[in-house]
Write an enzyme that holds these catalytic residues in place. Structure first.
Site, short mmCIF file in Angstrom:
data_model
loop_
_atom_site.label_atom_id
_atom_site.label_comp_id
_atom_site.label_asym_id
_atom_site.label_seq_id
_atom_site.Cartn_x
_atom_site.Cartn_y
_atom_site.Cartn_z
N SER A 1 11.95 6.55 9.62
CA SER A 1 10.64 6.04 9.24
C SER A 1 10.75 5.50 7.82
CB SER A 1 9.57 7.14 9.35
OG SER A 1 9.86 8.21 8.46
N GLY B 1 -6.12 7.42 5.35
CA GLY B 1 -5.35 8.52 5.92
C GLY B 1 -4.13 8.84 5.09
N ARG C 1 -9.64 11.54 12.74
CA ARG C 1 -8.20 11.38 12.94
C ARG C 1 -7.48 12.73 12.92
NH1 ARG C 1 -6.46 6.42 9.15
NH2 ARG C 1 -4.49 6.69 10.28
N LYS D 1 -4.75 5.84 15.02
CA LYS D 1 -4.88 5.12 13.75
C LYS D 1 -6.36 5.04 13.36
CE LYS D 1 -0.54 4.28 12.91
NZ LYS D 1 0.12 4.73 11.66
N ASP E 1 2.30 -0.63 12.23
CA ASP E 1 1.11 -1.23 11.63
C ASP E 1 0.94 -2.70 12.01
OD1 ASP E 1 0.22 1.06 10.40
OD2 ASP E 1 1.17 0.62 8.49
N ARG F 1 -6.13 1.66 18.49
CA ARG F 1 -5.75 0.26 18.39
C ARG F 1 -5.30 -0.34 19.72
NH1 ARG F 1 -2.96 0.48 12.34
NH2 ARG F 1 -4.94 0.30 11.22
N SER G 1 7.06 9.91 11.35
CA SER G 1 5.89 9.78 10.48
C SER G 1 6.33 9.84 9.03
CB SER G 1 4.87 10.89 10.75
OG SER G 1 3.81 10.83 9.80
N GLN H 1 4.36 9.48 6.57
CA GLN H 1 3.35 10.22 5.81
C GLN H 1 3.61 11.72 5.86
OE1 GLN H 1 -0.56 9.04 7.09
NE2 GLN H 1 -0.28 6.93 6.46
N LYS I 1 0.82 -1.22 0.00
CA LYS I 1 0.00 0.00 0.00
C LYS I 1 0.85 1.26 0.00
CE LYS I 1 -2.77 0.10 3.43
NZ LYS I 1 -3.80 0.84 4.17
#
Length: 435
Positions: A195, A96, A124, A346, A319, A350, A169, A171, A15
């Protein structure tokens, strides 16, 4: 209890790499061809927002091993400002990754846009998205509690930036990098802990080691990104579920083919190996800068309980932690996790989700702000059918779907269809391994 043996030749495409390939294709000059793109909801959401902004995207479905579907994607763009103003909100659904990383591109566009999503995504936190883009000169508005929708008034005159990530992060690093490609000068993104580095590899960005142990990703501004082909390897996060099944099931032996083994993605394998798991990596090769190989896993009845506290390991395996927790609890009756408060932000909280469901199937847990512990089994083990709440989170659903294969009771998982977010063929692949 079933035994699971065989090969997985059609793991979901990664992904993380697929999102980035599509987004880079949207700012590249020319035609970007992407092979083995995912049909999962999240990656399709990224293609959807690109199309909503006028980017030409074509998909070809191909039937692969076991009759499962893979896709080739072709994206046509003409450089940084190929996008056009969308007519309505850009729907990211549950992704996200789509919302956060695409915001970096939208910040550099000469129009207004708004990113929205499903009920889960709209809860989020998005302050970490808005802050660096505002520093670069974009106008970014969030809801009153700093969540989506993310309204962006872009500018073609973004300022370069030296930005230190407040928490690890990939992202946020990627959204800043995608924005900085459009900026009027060189930018740097500074990391204290490493990361995922897919964006750096795919864009060929230079990474400098700083004297204090940090690293800096260097992004040149306004340097044309030439279009090039990408091949998406198998998702190591998806492989984690197959690996857990093999480790837990007596007599099992499974080979997972063509897995991305990028060191920033395989921290969980190191955790498992350190606990005595029988895992080996074979047929190693490199493609597009990414390490790829096959993973062989065997039933490992002598595994020790997992304990995860190193912030670097947490960041690398964020994850996979739900599956690691369920695996360790089912195999040993114990698990420890610290320094993982990020898990609460998340698709679901979680930490609470895993604790809740482990308690439902008979484990004793202690929950705290940045983690939890499994300290044993209850005196009375539940019998019959036990309801499991997926919390509309694909990783929670898959973690307990694996548990369902090895615990003595039947687990009834709510909204199991959410698994299609990242692993549409999950149940078909699991059943194909059963003997």
């Amino acid at each position: 209890m079933k035994v699971y043996k065989g090969e997985v030749n059609a793991l979901p495409p990664d992904k993380s790499i697929a999102h980035r390939a599509a987004l880079i294709g949207a700012v590249a000059d020319g035609t970007t061809e992407i092979s083995n793109f995912s049909g999962g909801f999240d990656n399709q959401s990224t293609l959807g927002v690109l199309q909503a902004c006028g980017i030409a995207v074509h998909q070809e479905k191909l039937k692969g091993p076991n009759g499962l579907i893979s896709r080739n994607v072709v994206i046509h763009a003409q450089g940084f400002w190929s996008l056009s103003r969308p007519e309505k909100d850009l729907m990211c659904n549950n992704s996200g990754s789509t919302m956060r990383m695409f915001a970096g591109i939208l910040a550099a566009q000469p129009f207004e846009s708004r990113l929205a999503g499903d009920s889960s995504l709209m809860k989020r936190p998005m302050q970490r998205v808005a802050h660096p883009l505002r520093l670069m000169g974009a106008d970014v508005a969030l809801s009153s509690d700093n969540t989506a929708p993310v309204a962006i008034r872009g500018t073609t005159h973004l300022r370069p930036i030296d930005y230190e990530l407040p928490v690890p992060s990939a992202q946020v690093k990627s959204l800043v990098a995608l924005a900085a490609l459009h900026a009027e000068g060189e930018s740097r993104v500074i990391e204290t802990l490493p990361s995922r580095n897919h964006t750096e590899l795919m864009l060929g960005l230079k990474v400098e080691a700083l004297s204090d142990g940090r690293s800096a990703v260097i992004i040149p501004g306004r340097k044309t990104v030439p279009a090039k082909p990408f091949h998406i390897p198998g998702d190591p996060s998806a492989a984690c579920f197959i690996i857990a099944l093999g480790l837990l099931s007596a007599g099992s032996e499974i080979v997972v083919r063509d897995v991305c083994l990028n060191p920033t993605r395989t921290g969980y394998m190191g955790v498992l190996l350190g606990a005595g798991a029988e895992i080996s990596m074979e047929n190693i090769r490199f493609a597009g800068g990414e390490k790829i190989g096959d993973v062989l896993v065997r039933h490992s009845p002598s595994m020790k309980p997992l304990s995860i506290s190193d912030p670097a390991v947490v960041a690398n395996s964020i994850d996979e932690i739900p599956m690691l927790a369920v695996l360790s609890a089912c195999a040993t009756g114990a698990f420890e996790l610290y320094n993982a408060a990020e898990l609460r932000a998340k698709e679901s909280d979680r930490i609470s989700a895993v604790v809740d469901n482990l308690e439902r199937i008979g484990f004793v847990c202690d929950e705290y702000a940045d983690g939890f512990a499994v300290t044993g089994r209850k005196d009375v083990t539940p019998t019959g059918k036990v309801a499991i709440d997926s919390y509309d989170d694909h990783r929670i659903a898959m973690s307990f779907a694996i548990a369902d294969r090895v615990v003595p009771m039947e687990l009834d998982i709510s909204d199991a269809k959410v698994i299609g977010v990242s692993f549409p063929d999950f149940f078909e692949i699991i059943e194909s391994l059963a003997t």
